[in-house]
Design an enzyme around this catalytic site. Structure first.
Site, mmCIF file in Angstrom:
data_model
loop_
_atom_site.group_PDB
_atom_site.id
_atom_site.type_symbol
_atom_site.label_atom_id
_atom_site.label_comp_id
_atom_site.label_asym_id
_atom_site.label_seq_id
_atom_site.Cartn_x
_atom_site.Cartn_y
_atom_site.Cartn_z
ATOM 1 N N ARG A 108 -3.985 4.035 -5.394
ATOM 2 C CA ARG A 108 -3.858 5.207 -6.241
ATOM 3 C C ARG A 108 -3.585 4.819 -7.691
ATOM 4 N NH1 ARG A 108 1.154 7.679 -4.037
ATOM 5 N NH2 ARG A 108 1.634 5.472 -3.809
ATOM 6 N N GLY A 110 -1.675 4.265 -10.898
ATOM 7 C CA GLY A 110 -0.280 3.947 -11.138
ATOM 8 C C GLY A 110 0.336 3.067 -10.086
ATOM 9 N N CYS A 111 -0.411 2.657 -9.073
ATOM 10 C CA CYS A 111 0.165 1.822 -8.024
ATOM 11 C C CYS A 111 0.199 0.381 -8.487
ATOM 12 C CB CYS A 111 -0.670 1.935 -6.753
ATOM 13 S SG CYS A 111 -0.012 0.961 -5.406
ATOM 14 N N GLY A 112 1.394 -0.189 -8.545
ATOM 15 C CA GLY A 112 1.527 -1.539 -9.044
ATOM 16 C C GLY A 112 1.592 -2.596 -7.975
ATOM 17 N N CYS A 114 0.060 -2.023 -4.556
ATOM 18 C CA CYS A 114 -0.842 -1.751 -3.442
ATOM 19 C C CYS A 114 -1.617 -2.997 -3.053
ATOM 20 C CB CYS A 114 -1.830 -0.646 -3.813
ATOM 21 S SG CYS A 114 -1.070 0.940 -4.144
#
Length: 266
Positions: A108, A110-112, A114
């Site tokens: 997604r 903004g996922c730092g 994942c």
């Protein structure tokens, strides 16, 4: 205005005070962007499809894929059906090291983290930054100047209300460059890429962001030897901890009339 990089215009239905009417409005674009290193797809992220060369260079540097700009030989961005692809040619030692710790970042906006395969791969212990030649102190005047100048430079957000901004500010608080994206970490990577491509020293200023201070923003700033990160919204406890470890000055709730200093690099 019929075209705007990073935005699309579409018909909407506005409802106000019990009345409805058709209108045209701008919305920020969000597409999958694949970063391909030496022919191998390494990461896919959701991003605003503008300033993609800067995004890729900044990502390569801030994620430690390469240690310096000279290890990137070429970068080329291309819009493809439904998204974009950025191809980078990097030095072979850096490419081999990347393959050793390869991770997929499909996830997604903004996922730092994942796709990281284990907690052990999280790099939460930064080395201390090198003190800048000219000490940078969180000062009310320079914070106020950055906070005053940034809104007028947030063109995509003015249109859509849906974009984070990362600004490069001089030691006096002057906003020198601004990059926007639907993802705050993407905006910062675009700014980092800009600094690298323009051969600008990260120690000659500070970053001001229109977002909260999350851990990945501070971690990227520390890796790039940026002495101060200022944000409009609050930090997380992990962001404060990483800033303290690295010696990065962290200031949040930054406004024209004040700010909160969480860490000091002094």
């Amino acid at each position: 205005m019929s075209e705007q990089a990073g935005a699309a215009r579409l018909e909407v239905r506005r409802h106000r005070d019990g009345a409805a009417q058709s209108a045209m409005d701008w919305v920020a674009e969000e597409v999958p962007v694949a970063l391909v290193f030496n022919g191998i797809s390494h990461a896919v992220m959701m991003a605003t499809p503008c300033d993609l060369e800067q995004l890729a260079v900044g990502f390569a540097l801030s994620e430690g894929i390469v240690s310096r700009r000279a290890e990137i030989f070429d970068v080329e961005a291309e819009r493809v059906c439904g998204g974009a692809e950025v191809r980078l040619d990097i030095a072979q030692p850096a490419f081999l090291a990347m393959k050793e710790r390869r991770r997929s970042l499909a996830g997604r906006t903004g996922c730092g983290v994942c796709g990281i395969e284990s907690l052990g791969l999280l790099d939460l212990s930064p080395d201390p930054i090198t003190p800048p030649p000219r000490p940078l102190v969180a000062d009310a005047a320079i914070i106020a100047r950055a906070a005053s100048e940034l809104p007028a430079r947030q063109r995509l957000n003015q249109l859509t209300g849906c974009a984070h901004a990362a600004a490069w500010c001089g030691l006096d608080g002057e906003v020198k460059a601004v990059f926007e994206d639907v993802g705050r970490h993407n905006a910062l990577d675009k700014l980092i890429g800009h600094l690298a491509l323009q051969d600008l020293s990260p120690s000659d200023g500070f970053v001001f962001m229109s977002s909260r201070a999350s851990y990945e923003l501070v971690r990227k700033a520390a890796r790039m030897n940026i002495p101060m990160l200022a944000t409009i919204s609050a930090p997380t406890a992990l962001a404060v901890d990483i800033a303290r470890q690295a010696g990065v000055t962290l200031a949040s709730f930054c406004r024209q009339n004040g700010f909160v200093e969480y860490t000091s690099g002094r």
